[in-house]
Design a protein around this motif. Structure first.
Motif, PDB file in Angstrom:
ATOM      1  N   LEU A 198      -5.307  64.685  82.959  1.00  0.00           N
ATOM      2  CA  LEU A 198      -5.106  64.339  84.369  1.00  0.00           C
ATOM      3  C   LEU A 198      -3.653  63.960  84.639  1.00  0.00           C
ATOM      4  N   ALA A 199      -3.020  63.285  83.682  1.00  0.00           N
ATOM      5  CA  ALA A 199      -1.602  62.943  83.838  1.00  0.00           C
ATOM      6  C   ALA A 199      -0.753  64.211  83.884  1.00  0.00           C
ATOM      7  N   ALA A 200      -1.101  65.193  83.062  1.00  0.00           N
ATOM      8  CA  ALA A 200      -0.368  66.461  83.071  1.00  0.00           C
ATOM      9  C   ALA A 200      -0.654  67.238  84.354  1.00  0.00           C
ATOM     10  N   ARG A 201      -1.897  67.213  84.779  1.00  0.00           N
ATOM     11  CA  ARG A 201      -2.298  67.984  85.951  1.00  0.00           C
ATOM     12  C   ARG A 201      -1.636  67.471  87.227  1.00  0.00           C
ATOM     13  N   TYR A 202      -1.645  66.171  87.423  1.00  0.00           N
ATOM     14  CA  TYR A 202      -1.143  65.603  88.677  1.00  0.00           C
ATOM     15  C   TYR A 202       0.323  65.204  88.619  1.00  0.00           C
ATOM     16  N   ASP A 203       0.922  65.124  87.428  1.00  0.00           N
ATOM     17  CA  ASP A 203       2.320  64.719  87.275  1.00  0.00           C
ATOM     18  C   ASP A 203       2.605  63.446  88.076  1.00  0.00           C
ATOM     19  N   ASP A 204       1.668  62.503  88.005  1.00  0.00           N
ATOM     20  CA  ASP A 204       1.763  61.228  88.710  1.00  0.00           C
ATOM     21  C   ASP A 204       1.258  60.138  87.762  1.00  0.00           C
ATOM     22  N   PRO A 205       2.071  59.777  86.753  1.00  0.00           N
ATOM     23  CA  PRO A 205       1.590  58.879  85.701  1.00  0.00           C
ATOM     24  C   PRO A 205       1.085  57.529  86.206  1.00  0.00           C
ATOM     25  N   LEU A 206       1.720  56.974  87.225  1.00  0.00           N
ATOM     26  CA  LEU A 206       1.305  55.666  87.726  1.00  0.00           C
ATOM     27  C   LEU A 206      -0.094  55.727  88.353  1.00  0.00           C
ATOM     28  N   SER A 207      -0.323  56.717  89.204  1.00  0.00           N
ATOM     29  CA  SER A 207      -1.626  56.844  89.867  1.00  0.00           C
ATOM     30  C   SER A 207      -2.728  57.178  88.867  1.00  0.00           C
ATOM     31  N   VAL A 208      -2.425  58.083  87.935  1.00  0.00           N
ATOM     32  CA  VAL A 208      -3.409  58.453  86.914  1.00  0.00           C
ATOM     33  C   VAL A 208      -3.711  57.251  86.023  1.00  0.00           C
ATOM     34  N   GLY A 209      -2.666  56.562  85.578  1.00  0.00           N
ATOM     35  CA  GLY A 209      -2.857  55.384  84.725  1.00  0.00           C
ATOM     36  C   GLY A 209      -3.662  54.305  85.414  1.00  0.00           C
ATOM     37  N   LEU A 210      -3.370  54.056  86.680  1.00  0.00           N
ATOM     38  CA  LEU A 210      -4.099  53.035  87.438  1.00  0.00           C
ATOM     39  C   LEU A 210      -5.567  53.425  87.595  1.00  0.00           C
ATOM     40  N   GLY A 211      -5.825  54.669  87.981  1.00  0.00           N
ATOM     41  CA  GLY A 211      -7.210  55.123  88.144  1.00  0.00           C
ATOM     42  C   GLY A 211      -7.990  55.056  86.843  1.00  0.00           C
ATOM     43  N   ALA A 212      -7.362  55.480  85.748  1.00  0.00           N
ATOM     44  CA  ALA A 212      -8.049  55.494  84.448  1.00  0.00           C
ATOM     45  C   ALA A 212      -8.328  54.080  83.948  1.00  0.00           C
ATOM     46  N   VAL A 213      -7.330  53.204  84.029  1.00  0.00           N
ATOM     47  CA  VAL A 213      -7.538  51.849  83.507  1.00  0.00           C
ATOM     48  C   VAL A 213      -8.558  51.089  84.353  1.00  0.00           C
ATOM     49  N   LEU A 214      -8.532  51.279  85.665  1.00  0.00           N
ATOM     50  CA  LEU A 214      -9.535  50.607  86.511  1.00  0.00           C
ATOM     51  C   LEU A 214     -10.941  51.128  86.215  1.00  0.00           C
ATOM     52  N   ALA A 215     -11.065  52.431  85.975  1.00  0.00           N
ATOM     53  CA  ALA A 215     -12.374  53.006  85.641  1.00  0.00           C
ATOM     54  C   ALA A 215     -12.892  52.458  84.322  1.00  0.00           C
ATOM     55  N   LEU A 216     -12.024  52.424  83.321  1.00  0.00           N
ATOM     56  CA  LEU A 216     -12.430  51.916  82.005  1.00  0.00           C
ATOM     57  C   LEU A 216     -12.776  50.430  82.071  1.00  0.00           C
ATOM     58  N   TRP A 217     -12.007  49.668  82.825  1.00  0.00           N
ATOM     59  CA  TRP A 217     -12.315  48.242  82.989  1.00  0.00           C
ATOM     60  C   TRP A 217     -13.634  48.052  83.722  1.00  0.00           C
ATOM     61  N   ALA A 218     -13.884  48.907  84.735  1.00  0.00           N
ATOM     62  CA  ALA A 218     -15.140  48.798  85.484  1.00  0.00           C
ATOM     63  C   ALA A 218     -16.338  49.087  84.580  1.00  0.00           C
ATOM     64  N   VAL A 219     -16.221  50.134  83.765  1.00  0.00           N
ATOM     65  CA  VAL A 219     -17.317  50.457  82.841  1.00  0.00           C
ATOM     66  C   VAL A 219     -17.498  49.326  81.823  1.00  0.00           C
ATOM     67  N   ALA A 220     -16.399  48.803  81.312  1.00  0.00           N
ATOM     68  CA  ALA A 220     -16.487  47.691  80.355  1.00  0.00           C
ATOM     69  C   ALA A 220     -17.155  46.486  81.001  1.00  0.00           C
ATOM     70  N   GLY A 221     -16.753  46.177  82.225  1.00  0.00           N
ATOM     71  CA  GLY A 221     -17.354  45.044  82.931  1.00  0.00           C
ATOM     72  C   GLY A 221     -18.843  45.249  83.156  1.00  0.00           C
ATOM     73  N   LEU A 222     -19.209  46.458  83.566  1.00  0.00           N
ATOM     74  CA  LEU A 222     -20.633  46.771  83.750  1.00  0.00           C
ATOM     75  C   LEU A 222     -21.386  46.660  82.440  1.00  0.00           C
ATOM     76  N   GLY A 223     -20.788  47.182  81.384  1.00  0.00           N
ATOM     77  CA  GLY A 223     -21.436  47.130  80.073  1.00  0.00           C
ATOM     78  C   GLY A 223     -21.613  45.708  79.581  1.00  0.00           C
ATOM     79  N   ILE A 224     -20.586  44.898  79.781  1.00  0.00           N
ATOM     80  CA  ILE A 224     -20.623  43.519  79.300  1.00  0.00           C
ATOM     81  C   ILE A 224     -21.609  42.687  80.122  1.00  0.00           C
ATOM     82  N   VAL A 225     -21.593  42.861  81.434  1.00  0.00           N
ATOM     83  CA  VAL A 225     -22.395  42.003  82.311  1.00  0.00           C
ATOM     84  C   VAL A 225     -23.782  42.555  82.612  1.00  0.00           C
TER      85      VAL A 225
END
Length: 193
Positions: free
Chosen positions: A130-157
């Motif tokens: 996705l970082a290669a596809r969109y050439d927008d590292p900040l937006s891709v990084g933010l979307g990916a880390v928020l998604a992973l944190w959301a899944v982790a939070g759901l899994g934990i709670v």
């Protein structure tokens, strides 16, 4: 400047792909044994490191000609869809119990578990694509880390409650279809471009 559209697309794809993953189960196991905030701190730090590495790798791919990048990401997305559709269910990860419940022991256990389990994982490879596809590292990084944190939070709670309401197979199929669509779209752009 952060693109809300790119962030939202990345969030959706990574979130759906990570939900049926073994790390959601590992977060669930850790969350039932230890203080949730301590577990989340370690898991979140590990995911942030993984996303940074994936975005850096994907950014290097943008140095290639666009047609090659589209073809490569298309093939990798199709491979990711195939992995989701045809993989066998994995058992629960075994988690070693830290000797005490201190922040550093619990967060460290969560960090190490995710660091090892997620290295080279489908969502890390997908984030690089996705970082290669969109050439927008900040937006891709933010979307990916928020998604992973959301899944982790759901899994934990509340992982058990979610899995009772939404079948894991359905989540996996939706993630596979999204990756299939992204793969076809990328290949089309490679051919048409």
């Amino acid at each position: 400047m952060i693109s809300f559209t790119v962030t939202a697309v990345v969030f959706g794809v990574v979130f759906l792909a990570e939900l049926p993953d073994k790390t959601a189960l590992a977060g669930l196991v850790l969350g039932t044994r230890y203080r949730a905030s301590y577990v989340f701190a370690g898991v979140a730090a590990a995911f942030a490191l993984h996303v940074a590495l994936a975005v850096a790798a994907g950014s290097v791919l943008t140095l290639l000609p666009q047609q090659i990048v589209h073809a490569l990401t298309g093939v990798l997305f199709l491979g990711g869809a195939a992995v989701l559709l045809f993989r066998k269910d994995e058992g629960e990860e075994e988690v070693r119990r830290p000797e005490n419940q201190s922040f550093w022991k619990v967060a460290g256990a969560g960090f190490m578990l995710i660091l090892v389990a997620e290295f080279g994982d489908l969502t890390q490879i997908m984030t690089a694509n996705l970082a290669a596809r969109y050439d927008d590292p900040l937006s891709v990084g933010l979307g990916a880390v928020l998604a992973l944190w959301a899944v982790a939070g759901l899994g934990i709670v509340g992982g058990k409650a979610l899995m009772k309401r939404v079948p894991l197979k359905l989540i996996t199929r939706i993630a596979a279809l999204l990756m299939l669509a992204l793969g076809v779209w990328s290949l089309w752009e490679a051919i048409a471009g």
